[in-house]
Design an enzyme around this catalytic site. Structure first.
Site, PDB file in Angstrom:
ATOM      1  N   ARG A  45       0.857  -1.184   0.000  1.00 43.09           N
ATOM      2  CA  ARG A  45       0.000   0.000   0.000  1.00 43.09           C
ATOM      3  C   ARG A  45       0.889   1.230   0.000  1.00 43.09           C
ATOM      4  O   ARG A  45       1.824   1.324   0.798  1.00 43.09           O
ATOM      5  CB  ARG A  45      -0.913   0.024   1.239  1.00 43.09           C
ATOM      6  CG  ARG A  45      -2.044   1.037   1.113  1.00 43.09           C
ATOM      7  CD  ARG A  45      -2.762   1.270   2.420  1.00 43.09           C
ATOM      8  NE  ARG A  45      -2.065   2.261   3.245  1.00 43.09           N
ATOM      9  CZ  ARG A  45      -2.630   2.884   4.288  1.00 43.09           C
ATOM     10  NH1 ARG A  45      -3.868   2.602   4.647  1.00 43.09           N
ATOM     11  NH2 ARG A  45      -1.936   3.766   4.989  1.00 43.09           N
TER      12      ARG A  45
ATOM     13  N   ASP B 167      -5.106   4.040  -0.368  1.00 42.79           N
ATOM     14  CA  ASP B 167      -6.234   4.305   0.526  1.00 42.79           C
ATOM     15  C   ASP B 167      -6.600   5.786   0.447  1.00 42.79           C
ATOM     16  O   ASP B 167      -5.754   6.657   0.687  1.00 42.79           O
ATOM     17  CB  ASP B 167      -5.837   3.929   1.961  1.00 42.79           C
ATOM     18  CG  ASP B 167      -7.008   3.949   2.928  1.00 42.79           C
ATOM     19  OD1 ASP B 167      -8.092   4.428   2.549  1.00 42.79           O
ATOM     20  OD2 ASP B 167      -6.825   3.469   4.069  1.00 42.79           O
TER      21      ASP B 167
ATOM     22  N   HIS C  72      -9.120   6.984   2.353  1.00 36.72           N
ATOM     23  CA  HIS C  72      -9.606   7.296   3.705  1.00 36.72           C
ATOM     24  C   HIS C  72     -10.932   8.057   3.700  1.00 36.72           C
ATOM     25  O   HIS C  72     -11.100   9.027   4.455  1.00 36.72           O
ATOM     26  CB  HIS C  72      -8.544   8.075   4.486  1.00 36.72           C
ATOM     27  CG  HIS C  72      -7.348   7.253   4.840  1.00 36.72           C
ATOM     28  ND1 HIS C  72      -6.123   7.407   4.221  1.00 36.72           N
ATOM     29  CD2 HIS C  72      -7.190   6.255   5.730  1.00 36.72           C
ATOM     30  CE1 HIS C  72      -5.260   6.544   4.723  1.00 36.72           C
ATOM     31  NE2 HIS C  72      -5.877   5.819   5.635  1.00 36.72           N
TER      32      HIS C  72
ATOM     33  N   ARG D 105     -13.454  -5.409   3.784  1.00 32.47           N
ATOM     34  CA  ARG D 105     -12.332  -5.277   4.712  1.00 32.47           C
ATOM     35  C   ARG D 105     -12.736  -5.398   6.185  1.00 32.47           C
ATOM     36  O   ARG D 105     -12.014  -4.946   7.081  1.00 32.47           O
ATOM     37  CB  ARG D 105     -11.604  -3.949   4.471  1.00 32.47           C
ATOM     38  CG  ARG D 105     -11.120  -3.806   3.026  1.00 32.47           C
ATOM     39  CD  ARG D 105     -10.034  -2.760   2.909  1.00 32.47           C
ATOM     40  NE  ARG D 105      -8.855  -3.170   3.646  1.00 32.47           N
ATOM     41  CZ  ARG D 105      -8.354  -2.518   4.683  1.00 32.47           C
ATOM     42  NH1 ARG D 105      -8.956  -1.425   5.141  1.00 32.47           N
ATOM     43  NH2 ARG D 105      -7.274  -2.960   5.285  1.00 32.47           N
TER      44      ARG D 105
ATOM     45  N   GLU E  50      -4.092  -7.129   5.307  1.00 36.20           N
ATOM     46  CA  GLU E  50      -3.227  -6.019   5.691  1.00 36.20           C
ATOM     47  C   GLU E  50      -2.331  -6.456   6.848  1.00 36.20           C
ATOM     48  O   GLU E  50      -2.772  -7.144   7.770  1.00 36.20           O
ATOM     49  CB  GLU E  50      -4.066  -4.814   6.108  1.00 36.20           C
ATOM     50  CG  GLU E  50      -3.250  -3.604   6.513  1.00 36.20           C
ATOM     51  CD  GLU E  50      -4.123  -2.416   6.880  1.00 36.20           C
ATOM     52  OE1 GLU E  50      -3.586  -1.291   6.904  1.00 36.20           O
ATOM     53  OE2 GLU E  50      -5.331  -2.602   7.133  1.00 36.20           O
TER      54      GLU E  50
ATOM     55  N   GLU F 280     -13.427  -1.419   6.680  1.00 33.35           N
ATOM     56  CA  GLU F 280     -12.704  -1.578   7.944  1.00 33.35           C
ATOM     57  C   GLU F 280     -13.472  -0.975   9.115  1.00 33.35           C
ATOM     58  O   GLU F 280     -13.272  -1.371  10.262  1.00 33.35           O
ATOM     59  CB  GLU F 280     -11.307  -0.986   7.868  1.00 33.35           C
ATOM     60  CG  GLU F 280     -11.233   0.510   7.814  1.00 33.35           C
ATOM     61  CD  GLU F 280      -9.799   1.021   7.681  1.00 33.35           C
ATOM     62  OE1 GLU F 280      -9.366   1.763   8.577  1.00 33.35           O
ATOM     63  OE2 GLU F 280      -9.123   0.674   6.701  1.00 33.35           O
TER      64      GLU F 280
ATOM     65  N   TYR G  13      -3.212  12.522   6.640  1.00 36.36           N
ATOM     66  CA  TYR G  13      -3.501  11.314   7.407  1.00 36.36           C
ATOM     67  C   TYR G  13      -3.242  10.076   6.546  1.00 36.36           C
ATOM     68  O   TYR G  13      -3.570  10.044   5.369  1.00 36.36           O
ATOM     69  CB  TYR G  13      -4.961  11.302   7.871  1.00 36.36           C
ATOM     70  CG  TYR G  13      -5.332  10.028   8.586  1.00 36.36           C
ATOM     71  CD1 TYR G  13      -4.976   9.833   9.908  1.00 36.36           C
ATOM     72  CD2 TYR G  13      -5.993   9.000   7.917  1.00 36.36           C
ATOM     73  CE1 TYR G  13      -5.272   8.650  10.563  1.00 36.36           C
ATOM     74  CE2 TYR G  13      -6.299   7.819   8.567  1.00 36.36           C
ATOM     75  CZ  TYR G  13      -5.943   7.652   9.890  1.00 36.36           C
ATOM     76  OH  TYR G  13      -6.234   6.481  10.530  1.00 36.36           O
TER      77      TYR G  13
ATOM     78  N   TRP H 130     -12.228  11.660   6.795  1.00 35.54           N
ATOM     79  CA  TRP H 130     -10.798  11.364   6.646  1.00 35.54           C
ATOM     80  C   TRP H 130     -10.588   9.904   6.375  1.00 35.54           C
ATOM     81  O   TRP H 130      -9.504   9.436   6.192  1.00 35.54           O
ATOM     82  CB  TRP H 130     -10.014  11.793   7.874  1.00 35.54           C
ATOM     83  CG  TRP H 130     -10.497  11.230   9.159  1.00 35.54           C
ATOM     84  CD1 TRP H 130     -11.348  11.805  10.057  1.00 35.54           C
ATOM     85  CD2 TRP H 130     -10.173   9.961   9.702  1.00 35.54           C
ATOM     86  NE1 TRP H 130     -11.565  10.974  11.118  1.00 35.54           N
ATOM     87  CE2 TRP H 130     -10.846   9.807  10.931  1.00 35.54           C
ATOM     88  CE3 TRP H 130      -9.378   8.891   9.276  1.00 35.54           C
ATOM     89  CZ2 TRP H 130     -10.768   8.673  11.730  1.00 35.54           C
ATOM     90  CZ3 TRP H 130      -9.289   7.766  10.072  1.00 35.54           C
ATOM     91  CH2 TRP H 130      -9.986   7.667  11.272  1.00 35.54           C
TER      92      TRP H 130
ATOM     93  N   GLU I 108      -8.861   1.898  -1.895  1.00 38.07           N
ATOM     94  CA  GLU I 108      -9.544   1.616  -0.631  1.00 38.07           C
ATOM     95  C   GLU I 108     -10.319   2.824  -0.119  1.00 38.07           C
ATOM     96  O   GLU I 108      -9.851   3.956  -0.214  1.00 38.07           O
ATOM     97  CB  GLU I 108      -8.489   1.190   0.398  1.00 38.07           C
ATOM     98  CG  GLU I 108      -9.032   0.881   1.778  1.00 38.07           C
ATOM     99  CD  GLU I 108      -7.915   0.545   2.741  1.00 38.07           C
ATOM    100  OE1 GLU I 108      -8.139   0.679   3.966  1.00 38.07           O
ATOM    101  OE2 GLU I 108      -6.813   0.165   2.286  1.00 38.07           O
TER     102      GLU I 108
END
Length: 402
Positions: free
Chosen positions: A147, A210, A212, A283, A339, A262, A159, A402, A236
């Site tokens: 990643r 990602d 986010h 995820r 991950e 996630e 971030y 975020w 992601e």
């Protein structure tokens, strides 16, 4: 095999962890991860004050019944605190079952579906050159999937960009810091980053990225389309998933594979996304989505719709959860990738474990149960320290995803 005791252990060997330890009358104990980043004490209280009194006297072998008792039997269901607490109980019971039968947990789940678990690492840098150097280091370490996150030119902080080479903890001590964000600068920059990566490393390394949750669906569609020439393994969390229908718009405009989930804590959070094949990887995690018992149900549902798993595995998941994830990953048919963020040496000493990394893949080991333990005496030397994930604001000061 009655449960005679259960206790919650909170420690901070490099970051905060919450661990549930369940003990049976046979002297067998099992561990479950109950860490919820930035809300650790809420789960610790939920367990100590509301769940532990319900466990004593129950048969530790009745894993499915206990799960239903804690979920279906409760009036207030779901939510990250509740489901993280249930996850800890469930994982600890699978650990006990494996130890009692002297078998690794993956054997209880139907045996292995593969020889090893493909994992991806995190390469980060403050700028493109530093990021490329980080990717080169992960390639040298034998990773097949990486990643990639980089600082965005013109933004002071971003971030998801780690501060270390292997260990990255996004939560920061004290009150939450605030990052500034510009979607326009990000959307312009990311395709140039991945062009450099493909030019440098060729087509074989699997590259992930990602977002986010920081984009609207049409912005995510634009990014996915602009990244198509660079063949990402996945993009992601392109947009917040509360509005699951928003992923239809992304699907209409790009063939870049999408991963999400996630922050989900039940099958209902991802039902539409899976059923309509709006994502390619789900995820959800052992620690936040109801434990191994519920995660298997999500995976089986996803398998029906040709969606693979790609479970979250950041450092806010303790080695207890990582071990459980690897047993789960090894057993299910529609596994995609796992991950893997390495813990600090202090964390590894507090949680000695059997799993190992080798040549871009991981092995859970064949120890009975999960193959992970906790050194309670050492854990007591690392007391809880308040820490939060950052708050994201746009350049004009508006609070932003975020």
């Amino acid at each position: 095999m009655k449960i005679v005791d259960a206790k919650v252990i909170v420690c901070s060997p490099g970051r905060n962890f919450v661990t549930l330890k369940i003990v049976t009358e046979d002297g067998i104990y099992g561990l479950g991860d109950a860490t919820l980043n930035g809300r650790e004490l809420a789960v610790a209280s939920y367990l100590s004050d509301h769940i532990v009194p319900l466990l004593v006297g129950r048969d530790a072998r009745r894993i499915e019944d206990t799960w239903q008792y804690l979920y279906t039997g409760a009036y207030w269901r779901r939510g990250p605190v509740t489901m993280t607490a249930i996850s800890a109980v469930d994982t600890a019971l699978w650990d006990i079952q494996g130890k009692a039968l002297r078998a690794p947990v993956y054997q209880l789940l139907g045996g292995p579906s593969r020889e090893a678990v493909l994992v991806y690492g995190h390469a980060n840098g403050k700028d493109v050159d530093e990021t490329l150097a980080a990717v080169a280091e992960y390639v040298r370490l034998g990773y097949h999937a990486i990643r990639v996150q980089s600082g965005v030119p013109g933004l002071q902080s971003t971030y998801g960009v780690g501060r270390g080479k292997l260990h990255y903890e996004p939560a920061e001590p004290g009150l939450p810091p605030e990052n500034r964000w510009s979607t326009d600068q990000y959307l312009t920059f990311v395709p140039t980053l991945f062009k450099r990566l493909r030019d440098e490393f060729g087509p074989d390394v699997k590259l992930l990225h990602d977002s986010h949750h920081r984009l609207t669906p049409i912005e995510a569609a634009r990014l996915g389309k602009s990244l198509e020439p660079y063949h990402l393994f996945w993009l992601e969390d392109p947009t917040p998933a509360e509005l699951q229908a928003g992923f239809r718009l992304i699907r209409q405009h790009t063939t870049t594979p999408i991963a999400v989930g996630e922050v989900f804590n039940s099958i209902f959070d991802c039902q539409q996304l899976i059923q309509e094949q709006l994502v390619d990887y789900i995820r959800t995690t052992v620690v936040h989505a109801g434990g191994i018992t519920h995660l298997r149900k999500i995976a089986h549902f996803a398998e029906m719709h040709q969606v693979k798993t790609g479970s979250h595995g950041a450092t806010d998941l303790s080695p207890v959860c990582m071990a459980a994830a690897l047993h789960f990953d090894l057993s299910i048919h529609n596994f995609g990738i796992q991950e893997y963020m390495r813990h600090t040496e202090e964390t590894d000493r507090v949680f000695p474990h059997q799993y190992r990394f080798e040549g871009g893949v991981m092995y859970p080991g064949d120890a009975p149960g999960l193959g992970v333990d906790i050194d309670e005496a050492l854990a007591s030397r690392f007391p809880y320290e308040r820490a939060y994930l950052p708050v994201n604001r746009t350049i004009d000061g508006t609070v932003h995803s975020w």
